[in-house]
Design a protein around this motif. Structure first.
Motif, PDB file in Angstrom:
ATOM      1  N   PRO A 410       3.785   0.240  -3.630  1.00  0.00           N
ATOM      2  CA  PRO A 410       4.501   1.032  -2.627  1.00  0.00           C
ATOM      3  C   PRO A 410       5.995   0.726  -2.631  1.00  0.00           C
ATOM      4  N   ARG A 411       6.749   1.571  -1.974  1.00  0.00           N
ATOM      5  CA  ARG A 411       8.204   1.511  -2.060  1.00  0.00           C
ATOM      6  C   ARG A 411       8.797   0.590  -0.993  1.00  0.00           C
ATOM      7  N   HIS A 412       8.736  -0.690  -1.235  1.00  0.00           N
ATOM      8  CA  HIS A 412       9.499  -1.638  -0.430  1.00  0.00           C
ATOM      9  C   HIS A 412       9.684  -2.891  -1.271  1.00  0.00           C
ATOM     10  N   ALA A 413      10.507  -3.796  -0.808  1.00  0.00           N
ATOM     11  CA  ALA A 413      10.853  -4.969  -1.609  1.00  0.00           C
ATOM     12  C   ALA A 413       9.629  -5.811  -1.897  1.00  0.00           C
ATOM     13  N   TYR A 414       9.576  -6.334  -3.111  1.00  0.00           N
ATOM     14  CA  TYR A 414       8.508  -7.261  -3.468  1.00  0.00           C
ATOM     15  C   TYR A 414       8.763  -8.565  -2.721  1.00  0.00           C
ATOM     16  N   LEU A 415       7.816  -8.950  -1.891  1.00  0.00           N
ATOM     17  CA  LEU A 415       8.015 -10.094  -1.014  1.00  0.00           C
ATOM     18  C   LEU A 415       7.520 -11.386  -1.643  1.00  0.00           C
ATOM     19  N   HIS A 416       8.114 -12.467  -1.212  1.00  0.00           N
ATOM     20  CA  HIS A 416       7.486 -13.770  -1.363  1.00  0.00           C
ATOM     21  C   HIS A 416       7.843 -14.574  -0.126  1.00  0.00           C
ATOM     22  N   ALA A 456      -4.086  -0.259  11.728  1.00  0.00           N
ATOM     23  CA  ALA A 456      -2.992  -1.107  11.254  1.00  0.00           C
ATOM     24  C   ALA A 456      -3.341  -1.831   9.958  1.00  0.00           C
ATOM     25  N   LEU A 457      -4.589  -2.317   9.849  1.00  0.00           N
ATOM     26  CA  LEU A 457      -4.965  -3.045   8.641  1.00  0.00           C
ATOM     27  C   LEU A 457      -5.049  -2.112   7.435  1.00  0.00           C
ATOM     28  N   ASP A 458      -5.449  -0.850   7.663  1.00  0.00           N
ATOM     29  CA  ASP A 458      -5.426   0.131   6.576  1.00  0.00           C
ATOM     30  C   ASP A 458      -4.014   0.252   6.017  1.00  0.00           C
ATOM     31  N   LEU A 459      -3.055   0.347   6.913  1.00  0.00           N
ATOM     32  CA  LEU A 459      -1.666   0.536   6.493  1.00  0.00           C
ATOM     33  C   LEU A 459      -1.133  -0.697   5.776  1.00  0.00           C
ATOM     34  N   LEU A 460      -1.476  -1.873   6.284  1.00  0.00           N
ATOM     35  CA  LEU A 460      -0.997  -3.092   5.644  1.00  0.00           C
ATOM     36  C   LEU A 460      -1.566  -3.238   4.238  1.00  0.00           C
ATOM     37  N   GLU A 461      -2.847  -2.921   4.066  1.00  0.00           N
ATOM     38  CA  GLU A 461      -3.457  -3.089   2.750  1.00  0.00           C
ATOM     39  C   GLU A 461      -2.897  -2.092   1.749  1.00  0.00           C
ATOM     40  N   GLU A 462      -2.637  -0.859   2.174  1.00  0.00           N
ATOM     41  CA  GLU A 462      -2.104   0.093   1.208  1.00  0.00           C
ATOM     42  C   GLU A 462      -0.620  -0.139   0.945  1.00  0.00           C
ATOM     43  N   HIS A 463      -0.008  -1.090   1.662  1.00  0.00           N
ATOM     44  CA  HIS A 463       1.373  -1.462   1.369  1.00  0.00           C
ATOM     45  C   HIS A 463       1.460  -2.798   0.631  1.00  0.00           C
ATOM     46  N   GLU A 464       0.334  -3.323   0.190  1.00  0.00           N
ATOM     47  CA  GLU A 464       0.382  -4.487  -0.692  1.00  0.00           C
ATOM     48  C   GLU A 464       0.943  -4.067  -2.048  1.00  0.00           C
ATOM     49  N   ILE A 465       1.806  -4.886  -2.589  1.00  0.00           N
ATOM     50  CA  ILE A 465       2.335  -4.623  -3.931  1.00  0.00           C
ATOM     51  C   ILE A 465       1.453  -5.361  -4.929  1.00  0.00           C
ATOM     52  N   CYS A 466       0.774  -4.595  -5.755  1.00  0.00           N
ATOM     53  CA  CYS A 466      -0.226  -5.163  -6.656  1.00  0.00           C
ATOM     54  C   CYS A 466       0.257  -5.250  -8.101  1.00  0.00           C
ATOM     55  N   ILE A 603      -5.196  11.722  -7.498  1.00  0.00           N
ATOM     56  CA  ILE A 603      -4.607  11.676  -6.158  1.00  0.00           C
ATOM     57  C   ILE A 603      -4.618  10.223  -5.712  1.00  0.00           C
ATOM     58  N   GLN A 604      -3.562   9.508  -6.014  1.00  0.00           N
ATOM     59  CA  GLN A 604      -3.432   8.082  -5.708  1.00  0.00           C
ATOM     60  C   GLN A 604      -1.956   7.803  -5.443  1.00  0.00           C
ATOM     61  N   ASP A 605      -1.549   7.807  -4.199  1.00  0.00           N
ATOM     62  CA  ASP A 605      -0.136   7.625  -3.875  1.00  0.00           C
ATOM     63  C   ASP A 605       0.327   6.209  -4.197  1.00  0.00           C
ATOM     64  N   HIS A 606       1.500   6.125  -4.808  1.00  0.00           N
ATOM     65  CA  HIS A 606       2.148   4.846  -5.118  1.00  0.00           C
ATOM     66  C   HIS A 606       1.299   3.979  -6.040  1.00  0.00           C
ATOM     67  N   VAL A 607       0.529   4.599  -6.929  1.00  0.00           N
ATOM     68  CA  VAL A 607      -0.326   3.847  -7.838  1.00  0.00           C
ATOM     69  C   VAL A 607       0.005   4.221  -9.279  1.00  0.00           C
ATOM     70  N   TYR A 608       0.480   3.242 -10.042  1.00  0.00           N
ATOM     71  CA  TYR A 608       0.699   3.442 -11.473  1.00  0.00           C
ATOM     72  C   TYR A 608      -0.660   3.500 -12.158  1.00  0.00           C
ATOM     73  N   GLN A 609      -0.829   4.488 -13.021  1.00  0.00           N
ATOM     74  CA  GLN A 609      -2.107   4.682 -13.699  1.00  0.00           C
ATOM     75  C   GLN A 609      -2.189   3.837 -14.974  1.00  0.00           C
ATOM     76  N   PRO A 610      -3.401   3.600 -15.488  1.00  0.00           N
ATOM     77  CA  PRO A 610      -3.536   2.846 -16.737  1.00  0.00           C
ATOM     78  C   PRO A 610      -2.688   3.445 -17.850  1.00  0.00           C
ATOM     79  N   LEU A 611      -1.924   2.597 -18.522  1.00  0.00           N
ATOM     80  CA  LEU A 611      -1.097   2.996 -19.673  1.00  0.00           C
ATOM     81  C   LEU A 611      -0.056   4.042 -19.288  1.00  0.00           C
ATOM     82  N   TRP A 612       0.391   4.014 -18.052  1.00  0.00           N
ATOM     83  CA  TRP A 612       1.307   5.039 -17.539  1.00  0.00           C
ATOM     84  C   TRP A 612       2.586   5.160 -18.362  1.00  0.00           C
ATOM     85  N   ASP A 613       3.007   4.062 -18.994  1.00  0.00           N
ATOM     86  CA  ASP A 613       4.290   4.093 -19.703  1.00  0.00           C
ATOM     87  C   ASP A 613       4.142   4.259 -21.214  1.00  0.00           C
ATOM     88  N   VAL A 614       2.906   4.385 -21.716  1.00  0.00           N
ATOM     89  CA  VAL A 614       2.732   4.519 -23.168  1.00  0.00           C
ATOM     90  C   VAL A 614       1.946   5.766 -23.563  1.00  0.00           C
TER      91      VAL A 614
END
Length: 703
Positions: A410-416, A456-466, A603-614
């Motif tokens: 998702p579109r926010h800073a990668y946290l640590h 709220a937990l739905d929203l938090l989980e779909e905003h995890e940067i994986c 239909i997968q918002d903010h999800v890079y698909q397998p081999l998306w760049d090749v």
């Protein structure tokens, strides 16, 4: 343990005088008795042993009470499907690598897992026995008679503190599917590779109904009447024909070592670490089995859902690919670490602890991880949500390249943890300190037209940067057999060889045979975290009282949205478009659609698909946002026959990129490798890290 870096430095002056080149062969020897039960690792000069054995000749038993015999070379077993010696569990519990003290969860939310690598240690009421007046180092797990007067029975808890409570000896004892019998009653004591019982059945589904019969239920990786057969399929490359597979570990003939018995040489360097920037070579680690190994599942056969097998498929092919693999780490650009992820996470667990465990040892055993902070090291995270829980973990765990199936970003800073500020709320405490992320998120409740409400937990989980797309690789999953068995694959594709090269083309088909406009068959759960709400919205749209109620005036008989059905492959063979939504994390429908000749509708918002760049997704798929779900039918109706034909041609051209099965010429390994090489270039370009002085200090390490 002698550190790897020390071994590489000893004898530098002599070696340099003998070998003027940049790199030179430097294969070490071990104790002469090493290869009886172990493999001589020519890189470290140490004897590599199967799990549970140690020492220069692999005759030291780390967990002696977990063995069923005092004989050398036997292997320990520690599950709870049948009772073991109490000292077995105690010895396992106190080993520093069982529940390592340095493991610490710092990911998003709370961890449902305990920092232990053996599930049996988390059982709070284990039934076990021990022999009276017998020293601990002479105790065995040899399944005695229940009424043996020399045996006492106890219940124990191993974690977090070992505790035992005496109990009465059982008069009869049920196993998971049969009745416990003393090991001595079974032929050849099951070769010390199984346990004895009556009734029940084995992993091959062969029943044993005669109550008088005594038969061997074999541990994972073994089968046969007396468990005498070691299954080579559980070892990489079947041990290359020069070894025997024991518990998923190869016991190699002298001169060979490593995964699949594929190593024969070791190297040193006169110039330090100097990676080849043209060939982009990959070095494969062989970590000791006590650190990482292919475990059995709690005395059970090691069943694995095939769709999580990508790590095994990739490793199997890489080990034999000497066009890119190198035995010389000093010239390697990338370093691959087989972690047997699934064995430590299962389908839904997270890989944080096993990655932390491996990183800890790489930092201390070898110099190469620290040269870049691990940024050129590769590890798999194949479970449902991949590396999502690593977002706030220690930086050394974030740095390595992760091979995952789930590309949520998702579109926010990668946290640590250094970026997090607290709010003091109860929710933030539950989420592990996510105060700085709570404020920017959408409010719970209604989000999209036609969707149920999100909490709220739905929203938090779909905003995890994986994934971090600049460094991580999203790889295809392995297909279940139903999609790649000959009858299914050949229904759509024709394979022939032209001048020795495989050519795969779509068989001519009558367009009328693809009479389903769109198909989706899969589970749907009420929680919106599952599928980002997409599956739920589709069920509302095509269900009772929905816009396309099958019994209503707008019914679309050519669109099928249903739960799991046994003839899904057949339905996809009939479909023009196949929906590819998320599940709890990554979904399998993209790969299934491609192999059945069906155009994926993603239909997968903010999800890079397998081999998306090749691979060019625009040539073979349709992509929609969740906001388009209510108008999905109209969008599909807009696709002209000519456009559909172009997309189907793209599926024909690119479907093999999503197949690991080499029998049909699957190219998933090749494309995943290409994506990894691009990550090396991204690393060299400085695209995802600040330059570190550590690399320049350590690259000049000499022999």
């Amino acid at each position: 343990m002698i550190k790897f870096v020390v071994l590489l430095i000893v004898g530098a002056v002599v070696a340099r005088a003998q070998a003027p080149g940049a790199f030179y062969e430097d294969t070490k020897t071990c104790d002469s008795g090493c290869t009886t039960y172990g493999n001589c690792n020519g890189e470290t000069g140490q004897c590599d042993c199967p799990f549970g054995l140690a020492g220069p000749t692999c005759t030291e038993k780390l967990f002696p009470a977990c063995h069923s015999s005092h004989d050398d070379g036997t292997l320990p077993h520690y599950g709870d499907w049948y009772p073991k010696n109490c000292f077995c569990y105690k010895q396992l519990a106190v080993h520093p690598y069982s529940c390592p003290s340095y493991l610490k969860y710092e990911g998003l939310g709370h961890s449902t897992q305990q920092p232990c690598f053996y599930d049996t240690l988390l059982n709070s009421n284990l039934l076990c026995y021990r022999y009276k007046d017998v020293p601990e180092n002479q105790q065995l797990s040899d399944s005695p008679e229940l009424n043996d007067s020399t045996v006492e029975w106890l219940h124990v808890r191993s974690y977090p503190v070992f505790h035992e409570t005496p109990t009465m000896a059982p008069t009869t004892l049920n196993t998971q599917d049969g009745i416990y019998r003393p090991l001595k009653e079974c032929p050849d004591k099951c070769s010390n590779r199984g346990w004895c019982q009556s009734r029940g059945g084995n992993h091959l589904m062969e029943p044993h109904d005669d109550p008088e019969e005594r038969w061997c239920k074999c541990h994972s990786f073994f089968q046969g009447r007396t468990c005498e057969i070691s299954e080579p399929i559980h070892c990489y490359r079947n041990c290359s024909g020069v070894g025997t597979c024991l518990n998923g570990w190869c016991h190699c003939q002298p001169g060979y070592w490593g995964h699949g018995c594929t190593r024969t040489k070791a190297y040193s360097s006169n110039v330090g670490w100097r990676p080849n920037h043209a060939a982009i070579k990959i070095y494969v680690y062989d970590l000791p089995s006590i650190i990482i190994h292919r475990r059995e599942f709690n005395d059970q056969w090691s069943y694995i859902d095939l769709m999580y097998n990508a790590e095994l498929e990739f490793t199997e092919q890489l080990l034999g690919d000497w066009s890119v693999r190198t035995e010389n780490p000093w010239e390697a650009a990338l370093f691959y670490v087989p972690t047997f992820t699934y064995w430590y996470t299962g389908n839904i667990g997270h890989p944080t602890f096993i990655i932390q465990h491996v990183v800890h040892h790489l930092q201390h055993l070898a110099p190469f991880f620290n040269m870049t902070g691990g940024r050129n090291h590769i590890m798999w995270a194949t479970n449902d949500r991949g590396a999502c829980k690593l977002q706030m973990s220690q930086l050394e765990m974030q740095h390595p390249i992760k091979l995952v199936h789930f590309g949520q970003s998702p579109r926010h800073a990668y946290l640590h943890k250094g970026h997090v500020k607290g709010t003091g709320t109860a929710l933030e405490t539950y989420m592990g300190g996510m105060g700085s992320l709570l404020e920017p998120l959408p409010l719970p409740g209604h989000r999209f037209q036609g969707f149920p409400e999100f909490n709220a937990l739905d929203l938090l989980e779909e905003h995890e940067i994986c994934v971090r797309a600049e460094k991580d690789v999203v790889a295809p999953n392995v297909l279940h057999n139903a999609w790649v068995e000959p009858a299914a694959y050949s229904k759509v594709w024709e394979t022939r060889f032209v001048n020795g090269e495989r050519v795969v083309t779509r068989k001519p088909e009558d367009p009328a045979n693809r009479d389903i406009m769109m198909f989706f068959g899969g589970y749907t759960k009420p929680i919106m975290t599952y599928s980002q709400g997409v599956r739920q919205a589709l069920n509302l749209l095509f269900g009772p009282a929905g816009k396309y109620d099958p019994a209503g005036p707008n019914a679309r008989k050519d669109i099928i949205v249903t739960g799991p059905i046994p003839d899904a492959v057949y339905m996809m063979h009939r479909s023009k478009f196949c929906l590819a939504p998320m599940g709890a994390g990554w979904g399998i429908r993209l790969t299934e659609a491609m192999v059945t000749g069906c155009v994926p509708v993603i239909i997968q918002d903010h999800v890079y698909q397998p081999l998306w760049d090749v691979v060019p997704f625009e040539e073979f798929s349709l992509r929609f946002s969740r906001t388009d779900v209510t108008d999905l039918v109209e969008h599909l109706d807009d696709v002209t026959p000519a456009q559909l034909a172009m997309l189907q041609a793209g599926v024909e051209k690119h479907h093999r990129a999503f197949m690991w099965d080499t029998h049909y010429g699957g190219l998933a390994y090749n494309f995943t490798l290409t994506a990894l090489k691009r990550r090396a270039i991204s690393l060299w370009s400085g695209n995802y890290h600040r330059r570190s002085d550590r690399r320049h200090k350590l690259r000049s390490v000499r022999r």
